[in-house]
Design a protein around this motif. Structure first.
Motif, PDB file in Angstrom:
ATOM      1  N   SER A  11       0.866  -1.185   0.000  1.00 45.85           N
ATOM      2  CA  SER A  11       0.000   0.000   0.000  1.00 45.85           C
ATOM      3  C   SER A  11       0.902   1.234   0.000  1.00 45.85           C
ATOM      4  O   SER A  11       1.818   1.343   0.837  1.00 45.85           O
ATOM      5  CB  SER A  11      -0.866   0.033   1.253  1.00 45.85           C
ATOM      6  N   ALA A  12       0.629   2.163  -0.904  1.00 54.27           N
ATOM      7  CA  ALA A  12       1.523   3.317  -1.074  1.00 54.27           C
ATOM      8  C   ALA A  12       1.703   4.098   0.234  1.00 54.27           C
ATOM      9  O   ALA A  12       2.782   4.620   0.512  1.00 54.27           O
ATOM     10  CB  ALA A  12       0.975   4.224  -2.167  1.00 54.27           C
ATOM     11  N   ASN A  36      13.908  -2.002   3.069  1.00 51.77           N
ATOM     12  CA  ASN A  36      15.326  -1.966   2.659  1.00 51.77           C
ATOM     13  C   ASN A  36      15.772  -3.285   2.045  1.00 51.77           C
ATOM     14  O   ASN A  36      16.785  -3.350   1.366  1.00 51.77           O
ATOM     15  CB  ASN A  36      16.235  -1.699   3.865  1.00 51.77           C
ATOM     16  N   TYR A  37      15.031  -4.358   2.329  1.00 46.58           N
ATOM     17  CA  TYR A  37      15.422  -5.697   1.855  1.00 46.58           C
ATOM     18  C   TYR A  37      14.528  -6.181   0.724  1.00 46.58           C
ATOM     19  O   TYR A  37      14.594  -7.340   0.346  1.00 46.58           O
ATOM     20  CB  TYR A  37      15.372  -6.699   3.019  1.00 46.58           C
ATOM     21  N   CYS A  38      13.636  -5.304   0.234  1.00 48.04           N
ATOM     22  CA  CYS A  38      12.669  -5.729  -0.786  1.00 48.04           C
ATOM     23  C   CYS A  38      12.723  -4.810  -2.006  1.00 48.04           C
ATOM     24  O   CYS A  38      13.323  -3.743  -1.972  1.00 48.04           O
ATOM     25  CB  CYS A  38      11.244  -5.643  -0.219  1.00 48.04           C
ATOM     26  N   GLN A  39      12.033  -5.272  -3.065  1.00 55.16           N
ATOM     27  CA  GLN A  39      11.783  -4.396  -4.213  1.00 55.16           C
ATOM     28  C   GLN A  39      10.300  -4.034  -4.123  1.00 55.16           C
ATOM     29  O   GLN A  39       9.454  -4.841  -4.503  1.00 55.16           O
ATOM     30  CB  GLN A  39      12.018  -5.142  -5.526  1.00 55.16           C
ATOM     31  N   PRO A  40       9.984  -2.856  -3.576  1.00 50.42           N
ATOM     32  CA  PRO A  40       8.567  -2.543  -3.384  1.00 50.42           C
ATOM     33  C   PRO A  40       7.864  -2.142  -4.687  1.00 50.42           C
ATOM     34  O   PRO A  40       8.471  -1.506  -5.544  1.00 50.42           O
ATOM     35  CB  PRO A  40       8.585  -1.369  -2.397  1.00 50.42           C
ATOM     36  N   PHE A  99       2.363  -9.574  -0.551  1.00 56.41           N
ATOM     37  CA  PHE A  99       1.646  -8.299  -0.445  1.00 56.41           C
ATOM     38  C   PHE A  99       1.662  -7.832   1.009  1.00 56.41           C
ATOM     39  O   PHE A  99       1.463  -8.642   1.933  1.00 56.41           O
ATOM     40  CB  PHE A  99       0.172  -8.483  -0.857  1.00 56.41           C
ATOM     41  N   LEU A 100       1.875  -6.532   1.196  1.00 60.76           N
ATOM     42  CA  LEU A 100       1.752  -5.940   2.526  1.00 60.76           C
ATOM     43  C   LEU A 100       0.826  -4.737   2.391  1.00 60.76           C
ATOM     44  O   LEU A 100       1.169  -3.737   1.750  1.00 60.76           O
ATOM     45  CB  LEU A 100       3.142  -5.521   3.045  1.00 60.76           C
ATOM     46  N   GLU A 142      -3.807 -16.687  -3.842  1.00 58.60           N
ATOM     47  CA  GLU A 142      -4.069 -17.445  -2.609  1.00 58.60           C
ATOM     48  C   GLU A 142      -2.849 -18.167  -2.058  1.00 58.60           C
ATOM     49  O   GLU A 142      -2.813 -18.508  -0.878  1.00 58.60           O
ATOM     50  CB  GLU A 142      -5.238 -18.415  -2.801  1.00 58.60           C
ATOM     51  N   ASP A 143      -1.811 -18.399  -2.890  1.00 64.02           N
ATOM     52  CA  ASP A 143      -0.634 -19.114  -2.394  1.00 64.02           C
ATOM     53  C   ASP A 143       0.487 -18.183  -1.925  1.00 64.02           C
ATOM     54  O   ASP A 143       1.526 -18.649  -1.459  1.00 64.02           O
ATOM     55  CB  ASP A 143      -0.071 -20.047  -3.475  1.00 64.02           C
ATOM     56  N   LEU A 144       0.290 -16.871  -2.068  1.00 62.05           N
ATOM     57  CA  LEU A 144       1.350 -15.933  -1.654  1.00 62.05           C
ATOM     58  C   LEU A 144       1.034 -15.344  -0.278  1.00 62.05           C
ATOM     59  O   LEU A 144      -0.126 -15.270   0.127  1.00 62.05           O
ATOM     60  CB  LEU A 144       1.454 -14.793  -2.676  1.00 62.05           C
ATOM     61  N   PRO A 145       2.072 -14.885   0.450  1.00 65.93           N
ATOM     62  CA  PRO A 145       1.801 -14.249   1.739  1.00 65.93           C
ATOM     63  C   PRO A 145       1.149 -12.868   1.545  1.00 65.93           C
ATOM     64  O   PRO A 145       1.633 -12.071   0.742  1.00 65.93           O
ATOM     65  CB  PRO A 145       3.199 -14.113   2.362  1.00 65.93           C
ATOM     66  N   VAL A 146       0.064 -12.644   2.251  1.00 66.73           N
ATOM     67  CA  VAL A 146      -0.645 -11.360   2.179  1.00 66.73           C
ATOM     68  C   VAL A 146      -0.948 -10.941   3.617  1.00 66.73           C
ATOM     69  O   VAL A 146      -1.661 -11.652   4.337  1.00 66.73           O
ATOM     70  CB  VAL A 146      -1.987 -11.502   1.400  1.00 66.73           C
TER      71      VAL A 146
END
Ligand code: SF4
Length: 316
Positions: A11-12, A36-40, A99-100, A142-146
């Motif tokens: 989320s922006a 810092n550890y991701c490609q957002p 997704f966060l 459905e198989d990814l972390p959200v």
């Protein structure tokens, strides 16, 4: 250990952008560090459907058993616009790892939190529900972390999210370069104890799949699906103990009586919640160096995500 940089859709407003209905953003120290550890990949669904900043609040109400997105001050029903945008945006994404999303938002909220709104006449609308954009994410991925930033304050949920996010990224990077079945066998070996921890059934199924592969591309596709499914459930205490005991089997004949007793006492302490799993993991890792078990040293179970994130994982 080298870690991949997960592609994280966020989320922006959690990514430092001033896009909230009141022109604000959201400050969350853990999210800031994680980024810092991701490609957002930022998205603000409400701005994307043309609502400005600042803007009048939107809310969810239920009609004929379906959630609808509504802006009381303009009397606009925004459901179709939001659904269309969500569909188009999610279909246009590259392969992502998780997704966060912002908690308690009528668009982004992923957990069933109570969303309330008081209209100018004082009438209160209140529903326990997910946001409209978040619903599409959960349906399509459905198989990814959200997760949302509030749920990540729970230590167990946060660790599980991090394991799934970084494992998904590791899998994605591996899939991009895999050319031989022997490479898949290596990947599977390095993840063996992480997979065992989460699902022994899936671990066996994946082992059979790799061993009987006839077509690399088909096997990779099926393997990726099983891998993500295997990690979907957080491990129970029993699953941790089972995995520890399997790894212990590598050294047990080379340890003295006192060392063995110490290991079983630690297992008991872990069962009683007196210590955390990382105490036993460190002991096993230490033995893997002492007895030069390189196969164990390469296991992702020992460090599934960057240690620096673990530091924050211990803050509560
Ligand atoms: S919660 Fe979602 S819709 Fe609301 S400001 Fe943040 S990104 Fe935009």
């Amino acid at each position: 250990m080298n870690h991949p940089k997960p592609k994280l859709v966020i989320s922006a407003c959690l990514n430092g952008e001033f896009v909230r209905y009141n022109g604000g953003t959201v400050e969350d120290p853990f999210v800031k560090k994680l980024l810092n550890y991701c490609q957002p990949i930022s998205v603000c669904p409400e701005v994307s459907i043309g609502l400005g900043v600042p803007r009048a609040k939107v809310l969810i109400y239920w009609k004929d058993g379906h959630p609808r997105l509504f802006q009381p001050s303009t009397q606009r029903d925004l459901t179709e616009e939001m659904e269309r945008f969500s569909e188009e945006f999610l279909s246009s994404l590259p392969e992502v790892d998780g997704f966060l999303l912002k908690a308690k938002s009528p668009s982004c909220g992923v957990s069933n939190s109570t969303l309330s709104y008081k209209d100018p006449e004082g009438k209160v609308f209140s529903h326990r529900t997910k946001g409209l954009f978040a619903r599409k994410v959960l349906e399509k991925f459905e198989d990814l972390p959200v997760e949302d930033e509030k749920r990540l304050r729970n230590e167990h949920i946060r660790r599980h999210f991090l394991v799934r996010l970084f494992s998904s990224a590791r899998l994605r990077e591996f899939m991009e370069t895999a050319q031989r079945i022997s490479q898949l066998m290596d990947f599977h070996k390095r993840n063996k104890y992480l997979l065992m921890l989460h699902s022994q059934v899936k671990l066996k199924e994946m082992g059979r799949l790799v061993a009987t592969s006839k077509n690399l591309q088909e096997t990779l596709k099926e393997y990726a699906k099983l891998f993500r499914l295997a990690l979907k459930r957080a491990p129970s205490k029993g699953q941790w103990v089972n995995t520890f005991t399997h790894i212990f089997g590598y050294f047990s004949s080379r340890l003295n009586q006192k060392e063995k007793e110490h290991f079983f006492n630690l297992l008991e302490d872990f069962r009683k919640d007196l210590i955390k799993e990382n105490v036993i993991l460190e002991l096993l890792k230490n033995w893997s160096f002492r007895f030069e078990e390189e196969y164990l040293q390469s296991q992702t179970l020992f460090e599934p995500y960057p240690k620096e994130l673990e530091k924050d994982a211990q803050r509560d």
